[in-house]
Design a protein around this motif. Structure first.
Motif, mmCIF file in Angstrom:
data_model
loop_
_atom_site.group_PDB
_atom_site.id
_atom_site.type_symbol
_atom_site.label_atom_id
_atom_site.label_comp_id
_atom_site.label_asym_id
_atom_site.label_seq_id
_atom_site.Cartn_x
_atom_site.Cartn_y
_atom_site.Cartn_z
ATOM 1 N N UNK A 1 0.874 -1.227 -0.010
ATOM 2 C CA UNK A 1 -0.094 -0.055 0.031
ATOM 3 C C UNK A 1 0.937 1.215 0.007
ATOM 4 N N UNK A 2 1.957 1.173 0.618
ATOM 5 C CA UNK A 2 3.019 2.559 0.755
ATOM 6 C C UNK A 2 3.338 2.541 -0.913
ATOM 7 N N UNK A 3 4.016 1.514 -1.419
ATOM 8 C CA UNK A 3 4.345 1.792 -2.671
ATOM 9 C C UNK A 3 3.260 2.253 -3.729
ATOM 10 N N UNK A 4 2.060 1.816 -3.639
ATOM 11 C CA UNK A 4 0.931 2.406 -4.406
ATOM 12 C C UNK A 4 0.867 4.159 -4.163
ATOM 13 N N UNK A 5 1.422 4.700 -3.277
ATOM 14 C CA UNK A 5 1.251 6.196 -2.970
ATOM 15 C C UNK A 5 2.391 6.824 -3.103
ATOM 16 N N UNK A 6 3.480 6.132 -3.143
ATOM 17 C CA UNK A 6 4.651 6.978 -3.274
ATOM 18 C C UNK A 6 4.832 7.250 -4.901
ATOM 19 N N UNK A 7 5.702 8.319 -4.792
ATOM 20 C CA UNK A 7 6.136 8.992 -6.396
ATOM 21 C C UNK A 7 6.996 7.764 -7.099
ATOM 22 N N UNK A 8 7.132 8.159 -8.350
ATOM 23 C CA UNK A 8 8.076 7.005 -9.111
ATOM 24 C C UNK A 8 9.452 7.125 -8.676
ATOM 25 N N UNK A 9 9.931 8.123 -8.030
ATOM 26 C CA UNK A 9 11.213 8.375 -7.454
ATOM 27 C C UNK A 9 11.128 8.840 -6.022
ATOM 28 N N UNK A 10 11.233 7.833 -5.048
ATOM 29 C CA UNK A 10 11.010 8.129 -3.553
ATOM 30 C C UNK A 10 11.557 7.032 -2.735
ATOM 31 N N UNK B 1 16.273 -1.201 14.606
ATOM 32 C CA UNK B 1 16.846 -1.023 13.483
ATOM 33 C C UNK B 1 16.131 -0.214 12.542
ATOM 34 N N UNK B 2 16.854 0.529 11.497
ATOM 35 C CA UNK B 2 16.146 1.351 10.702
ATOM 36 C C UNK B 2 16.825 0.920 9.150
ATOM 37 N N UNK B 3 15.684 0.495 8.376
ATOM 38 C CA UNK B 3 15.950 -0.002 6.863
ATOM 39 C C UNK B 3 15.785 1.074 5.955
ATOM 40 N N UNK B 4 16.605 1.166 5.144
ATOM 41 C CA UNK B 4 16.186 2.190 4.061
ATOM 42 C C UNK B 4 16.158 1.699 2.821
ATOM 43 N N UNK B 5 14.758 1.777 2.031
ATOM 44 C CA UNK B 5 14.757 1.342 0.534
ATOM 45 C C UNK B 5 14.463 2.577 -0.309
ATOM 46 N N UNK B 6 14.793 2.450 -1.507
ATOM 47 C CA UNK B 6 14.412 3.246 -2.597
ATOM 48 C C UNK B 6 13.501 2.624 -3.709
ATOM 49 N N UNK B 7 12.622 3.486 -4.325
ATOM 50 C CA UNK B 7 11.935 3.443 -5.538
ATOM 51 C C UNK B 7 12.544 4.048 -6.560
ATOM 52 N N UNK B 8 12.881 3.768 -7.628
ATOM 53 C CA UNK B 8 13.187 4.695 -8.807
ATOM 54 C C UNK B 8 14.765 5.301 -8.175
ATOM 55 N N UNK B 9 14.831 6.548 -8.581
ATOM 56 C CA UNK B 9 16.205 7.342 -8.380
ATOM 57 C C UNK B 9 15.867 8.473 -7.446
ATOM 58 N N UNK B 10 15.539 8.110 -6.279
ATOM 59 C CA UNK B 10 15.155 9.584 -5.493
ATOM 60 C C UNK B 10 16.401 10.452 -5.111
ATOM 61 N N UNK B 11 16.083 11.624 -4.338
ATOM 62 C CA UNK B 11 16.736 12.580 -4.274
ATOM 63 C C UNK B 11 17.334 12.020 -2.877
#
Length: 312
Positions: free
Chosen positions: A92-101, A156-166
């Motif tokens: 559900x998170x992926x659906x509401x995130x922009x292409x680069x996020x 712990x904190x996991x960091x993932x990206x979608x596309x090429x975010x800032x």
């Protein structure tokens, strides 16, 4: 210093019953801030239609989630069911995130029980449309002294990206000065060491955050009644690194309202939800409290002091 704290709200049915009448949101309701457009909703992140209701036509640049560690609506789940539940809100998170996020997830690792659910969550994420970027920990969560007083559940904190975010590297610098010389490298024919090449006199946070203090009752930002509250400086760092002013930041587990408050301080818009009306109310009150007093929390007081006095 005040001495009027609340016990953990998620494990005290009598206290919950006493405080629920003071909550302005019921299941399905959304509160929208008239000043900045923040939203706080009493919704369930596992349901796509409820997430869509929160977002409207907006897309978020980043998500920061701090789900309950193997607890859903206060009932402990078998590990497989917990991971299945996590997959729902991640999708559900992926659906509401922009292409680069960007997606940041705080998660527990119970060292007394095979470090679950952290490794199981990481394996689940392998087949979802996010790329892993980093695995971050706060040193203070490790405990001090002998093994007997270590925290059993690490955060712990996991960091993932979608596309090429800032990603703004300036947000990663700490207040810790660089003191170690070394790592020699030839630049323009001259051997230089790391302090000569650096753009800052301070070190970056890296993936072990040693500069952040775990929240406890003597700190102004403390919100009693909320368990495993994250330091606001940790959320500031994340927001400043992975978003820009006026961007939308989503948080599906509002809890103490730290993401909402950090978004306010960093000029972002926060769309947050929680399945529990009490935590929705605390998040809203924390924002209002900050605007009226400049305080980040209630230290050893609490959000319902006008309506409720903790028994001594």
């Amino acid at each position: 210093m005040k001495n009027n704290p609340l016990p953990r709200l998620d494990t005290n049915p009598a206290l919950r019953k006493a405080l629920l009448p003071f909550c302005r949101l019921k299941a399905g309701a959304v509160w929208e801030d008239s000043l900045t457009g923040h939203k706080v909703a009493c919704l369930d992140a596992a349901f796509a239609d409820q997430v869509a209701y929160l977002m409207g036509r907006e897309k978020a640049t980043m998500a920061i989630h701090d789900p309950p560690y193997n607890l859903v609506a206060f009932d402990e789940l078998p590990l497989r069911r917990f991971i299945d539940w996590c997959e729902k809100w991640v999708r559900n998170t992926e659906r509401v995130l922009s292409a680069d996020s960007s997606l940041y997830v705080w998660l527990g690792a119970d060292q007394k029980n095979g470090f679950q659910p952290l490794p199981d969550f990481m394996i689940m994420m392998r087949h979802l449309p996010f790329r892993p970027r980093s695995f971050i920990t706060m040193r203070n969560q490790r405990g001090y002294g002998t093994q007997k007083n270590w925290m059993a559940v690490r955060q712990e904190l996991l960091y993932y990206v979608k596309g090429d975010p800032v990603f703004n590297t300036d947000a990663e610098y700490t207040a810790i000065p660089k003191i170690l010389r070394g790592y020699y490298k030839e630049v323009n024919g001259e051997a230089t060491e790391n302090l000569q090449r650096s753009k800052s006199e301070n070190i970056r946070a890296g993936n072990v955050w040693v500069d952040l203090q775990q929240v406890f009752y003597r700190m102004e930002e403390n919100v009693s009644g909320c368990y495993a509250q994250k330091p606001i400086k940790s959320i500031d760092r994340i927001i400043q690194a992975s978003s820009a002013p006026r961007d939308v930041v989503v948080d599906f587990f509002a809890h103490s309202g730290t993401t909402l408050l950090s978004a306010e301080m960093n000029r972002r818009r926060c769309f947050t939800m929680d399945i529990d009306p009490l935590f929705c109310e605390i998040a809203i009150r924390r924002l209002e409290h900050f605007r009226s007093t400049g305080c980040l929390g209630w230290q050893n007081g609490h959000a319902f002091e006008k309506e409720y006095t903790s028994p001594k």
